[in-house]
Design a protein around this motif. Structure first.
Motif, PDB file in Angstrom:
ATOM      1  N   TYR A  35       0.845  -1.181   0.000  1.00 38.14           N
ATOM      2  CA  TYR A  35       0.000   0.000   0.000  1.00 38.14           C
ATOM      3  C   TYR A  35       0.887   1.239   0.000  1.00 38.14           C
ATOM      4  O   TYR A  35       1.970   1.239   0.588  1.00 38.14           O
ATOM      5  N   PHE A  90       3.526   0.741   2.870  1.00 37.67           N
ATOM      6  CA  PHE A  90       3.229  -0.296   3.855  1.00 37.67           C
ATOM      7  C   PHE A  90       3.089  -1.644   3.179  1.00 37.67           C
ATOM      8  O   PHE A  90       2.382  -1.792   2.179  1.00 37.67           O
ATOM      9  N   ASN A 100     -13.074 -11.081   4.661  1.00 41.30           N
ATOM     10  CA  ASN A 100     -12.461  -9.827   5.106  1.00 41.30           C
ATOM     11  C   ASN A 100     -11.686 -10.052   6.385  1.00 41.30           C
ATOM     12  O   ASN A 100     -11.971  -9.465   7.421  1.00 41.30           O
ATOM     13  N   GLU A 102      -8.478 -10.100   8.994  1.00 37.18           N
ATOM     14  CA  GLU A 102      -7.594  -9.047   9.483  1.00 37.18           C
ATOM     15  C   GLU A 102      -6.327  -8.983   8.656  1.00 37.18           C
ATOM     16  O   GLU A 102      -5.712 -10.014   8.345  1.00 37.18           O
ATOM     17  N   GLY A 106       3.133  -3.968   8.236  1.00 38.15           N
ATOM     18  CA  GLY A 106       4.481  -3.676   8.666  1.00 38.15           C
ATOM     19  C   GLY A 106       4.560  -2.252   9.188  1.00 38.15           C
ATOM     20  O   GLY A 106       3.595  -1.492   9.125  1.00 38.15           O
TER      21      GLY A 106
ATOM     22  N   GLY B  31     -18.025  -7.852   4.180  1.00 36.69           N
ATOM     23  CA  GLY B  31     -17.888  -7.360   5.542  1.00 36.69           C
ATOM     24  C   GLY B  31     -17.105  -6.070   5.608  1.00 36.69           C
ATOM     25  O   GLY B  31     -16.378  -5.690   4.690  1.00 36.69           O
ATOM     26  N   LEU B  32     -17.293  -5.370   6.720  1.00 37.76           N
ATOM     27  CA  LEU B  32     -16.659  -4.064   6.939  1.00 37.76           C
ATOM     28  C   LEU B  32     -15.703  -4.166   8.119  1.00 37.76           C
ATOM     29  O   LEU B  32     -16.068  -4.677   9.179  1.00 37.76           O
ATOM     30  N   SER B  33     -14.493  -3.683   7.922  1.00 37.87           N
ATOM     31  CA  SER B  33     -13.490  -3.686   8.989  1.00 37.87           C
ATOM     32  C   SER B  33     -13.139  -2.265   9.374  1.00 37.87           C
ATOM     33  O   SER B  33     -13.355  -1.316   8.616  1.00 37.87           O
ATOM     34  N   TYR B  35      -9.792   0.018  11.160  1.00 38.15           N
ATOM     35  CA  TYR B  35      -8.389   0.038  11.529  1.00 38.15           C
ATOM     36  C   TYR B  35      -8.079   1.368  12.206  1.00 38.15           C
ATOM     37  O   TYR B  35      -8.653   2.407  11.881  1.00 38.15           O
ATOM     38  N   GLN B  37      -4.842   3.981  13.213  1.00 35.30           N
ATOM     39  CA  GLN B  37      -3.450   4.302  12.895  1.00 35.30           C
ATOM     40  C   GLN B  37      -3.024   5.537  13.676  1.00 35.30           C
ATOM     41  O   GLN B  37      -3.530   6.634  13.441  1.00 35.30           O
ATOM     42  N   GLY B  41       2.669   5.567  12.878  1.00 34.02           N
ATOM     43  CA  GLY B  41       2.581   4.124  13.088  1.00 34.02           C
ATOM     44  C   GLY B  41       1.909   3.399  11.937  1.00 34.02           C
ATOM     45  O   GLY B  41       1.584   3.997  10.912  1.00 34.02           O
ATOM     46  N   ALA B  42       1.711   2.119  12.129  1.00 38.71           N
ATOM     47  CA  ALA B  42       1.064   1.286  11.118  1.00 38.71           C
ATOM     48  C   ALA B  42      -0.418   1.122  11.444  1.00 38.71           C
ATOM     49  O   ALA B  42      -0.809   1.179  12.616  1.00 38.71           O
ATOM     50  N   PRO B  43      -1.253   0.913  10.435  1.00 42.20           N
ATOM     51  CA  PRO B  43      -2.660   0.603  10.715  1.00 42.20           C
ATOM     52  C   PRO B  43      -2.769  -0.707  11.485  1.00 42.20           C
ATOM     53  O   PRO B  43      -2.068  -1.674  11.177  1.00 42.20           O
ATOM     54  N   PHE B  45      -5.698  -3.496  13.166  1.00 38.72           N
ATOM     55  CA  PHE B  45      -7.075  -3.968  13.070  1.00 38.72           C
ATOM     56  C   PHE B  45      -7.817  -3.723  14.383  1.00 38.72           C
ATOM     57  O   PHE B  45      -7.300  -3.976  15.466  1.00 38.72           O
ATOM     58  N   TYR B  48     -14.465  -6.122  12.976  1.00 35.55           N
ATOM     59  CA  TYR B  48     -14.972  -6.626  11.705  1.00 35.55           C
ATOM     60  C   TYR B  48     -16.452  -6.956  11.867  1.00 35.55           C
ATOM     61  O   TYR B  48     -16.832  -7.631  12.827  1.00 35.55           O
ATOM     62  N   PHE B  87      -9.785   4.127   9.929  1.00 29.98           N
ATOM     63  CA  PHE B  87     -10.126   3.780   8.556  1.00 29.98           C
ATOM     64  C   PHE B  87     -11.132   2.635   8.544  1.00 29.98           C
ATOM     65  O   PHE B  87     -10.938   1.640   9.239  1.00 29.98           O
ATOM     66  N   ALA B  89     -12.723  -0.348   6.024  1.00 31.08           N
ATOM     67  CA  ALA B  89     -12.168  -1.097   4.902  1.00 31.08           C
ATOM     68  C   ALA B  89     -13.126  -2.205   4.500  1.00 31.08           C
ATOM     69  O   ALA B  89     -13.792  -2.800   5.341  1.00 31.08           O
ATOM     70  N   VAL B  90     -13.196  -2.470   3.202  1.00 29.81           N
ATOM     71  CA  VAL B  90     -14.016  -3.563   2.693  1.00 29.81           C
ATOM     72  C   VAL B  90     -13.223  -4.360   1.668  1.00 29.81           C
ATOM     73  O   VAL B  90     -12.273  -3.868   1.068  1.00 29.81           O
ATOM     74  N   LEU B  99      -8.587  -5.442  -0.835  1.00 27.98           N
ATOM     75  CA  LEU B  99      -8.931  -4.780   0.418  1.00 27.98           C
ATOM     76  C   LEU B  99      -8.783  -3.281   0.215  1.00 27.98           C
ATOM     77  O   LEU B  99      -7.687  -2.772   0.024  1.00 27.98           O
ATOM     78  N   PHE B 101      -9.474   0.698   1.440  1.00 32.62           N
ATOM     79  CA  PHE B 101      -9.620   1.499   2.639  1.00 32.62           C
ATOM     80  C   PHE B 101     -10.386   2.784   2.364  1.00 32.62           C
ATOM     81  O   PHE B 101     -10.321   3.335   1.266  1.00 32.62           O
TER      82      PHE B 101
END
Lengths: 114, 111
Positions: A35, A90, A100, A102, A106, B31-33, B35, B37, B41-43, B45, B48, B87, B89-90, B99, B101
């Motif tokens: 990404y 990323f 979907n 998880e 990184g 489904g919808l997730s 995240y 961040q 930093g990193a995203p 989870f 869901y 965020f 995400a789907v 995926l 965002f």
């Protein structure tokens, strides 16, 4: 042990250079992603591999070339870097690409092209 | 096309409740997730939802309405450490099922 690790964390380079970013996951996941996150924080998918096979190649310039030597590794090589390539890149992985599930990310590589 | 829209910024005070909305348009749906961040930093989870309704995980809850192509993340008892970007995400469906965002919502929690 870090689940998804990418190197380097920071990369500063001049326009026109070629650089690589490496990514490894130790989660046993089948699917890996790259990404790009721009200055507005928008997360845009670039590539996705499933079991070493390229399944997603978004409208990314062909200066960007991913390589997956095995399903635990997905590297990104960038040729002839341009100012607009400056962003945070990323790497991520997920168990599969159907449900979907998880995605694990990184730490990111902050690329600055000068 | 495929898109997920979120408010760009939300501000709230410590101890308050905040809701971050997400409306989506995709060719398929699995489904919808959500995240989180933190800056630099990193995203990571958070939650869901595969089916309609509310899912609760501690101070965070997530809701989905598939008929409305809409979901939200609810954060309760806000703490300063909740200041971050969020965020939705789907999975986009189709052959690649990528995926995707949302545009992200920057939450600022004030004392």
């Amino acid at each position: 042990d870090t689940a998804v690790s990418q190197t380097p964390k920071y990369l500063v380079t001049q326009m026109g250079n070629d650089k690589s970013i490496k990514c490894e996951q130790n989660l046993g996941h089948d699917t890996m992603y790259w990404y790009k996150q721009d200055s507005k924080k928008f997360l845009k998918i670039m590539f996705s591999y499933n079991n070493k096979e390229l399944i997603i190649n978004e409208t990314v310039p062909n200066r960007f070339s991913p390589k997956s030597p095995d399903k635990a590794h997905l590297n990104l090589h960038i040729n002839s870097l341009e100012l607009g390539d400056s962003a945070v890149y990323f790497c991520a992985s997920s168990q599969d690409r159907v449900v979907n599930t998880e995605a694990f990310f990184g730490q990111g590589t902050r690329l600055t092209v000068v | 096309g495929q898109s997920l829209e979120q408010p760009s910024e939300v501000t709230a005070v410590e101890g308050a409740i905040v809701q971050i909305n997400c409306t989506y348009q995709t060719s398929g749906f699995y489904g919808l997730s959500w995240y989180q961040q933190h800056d630099g930093g990193a995203p990571t989870f958070l939650s869901y939802n595969a089916l309609d309704g509310l899912e609760e995980t501690g101070r965070f809850s997530s809701f989905l309405s598939r008929s409305d192509s809409y979901g939200y993340l609810l954060l309760q008892e806000l703490q300063m450490k909740d200041s971050a970007s969020y965020f939705c995400a789907v999975r986009g469906g189709g052959a690649t099922n990528k995926l995707i965002f949302g545009t992200g919502t920057l939450l600022a929690v004030q004392p």
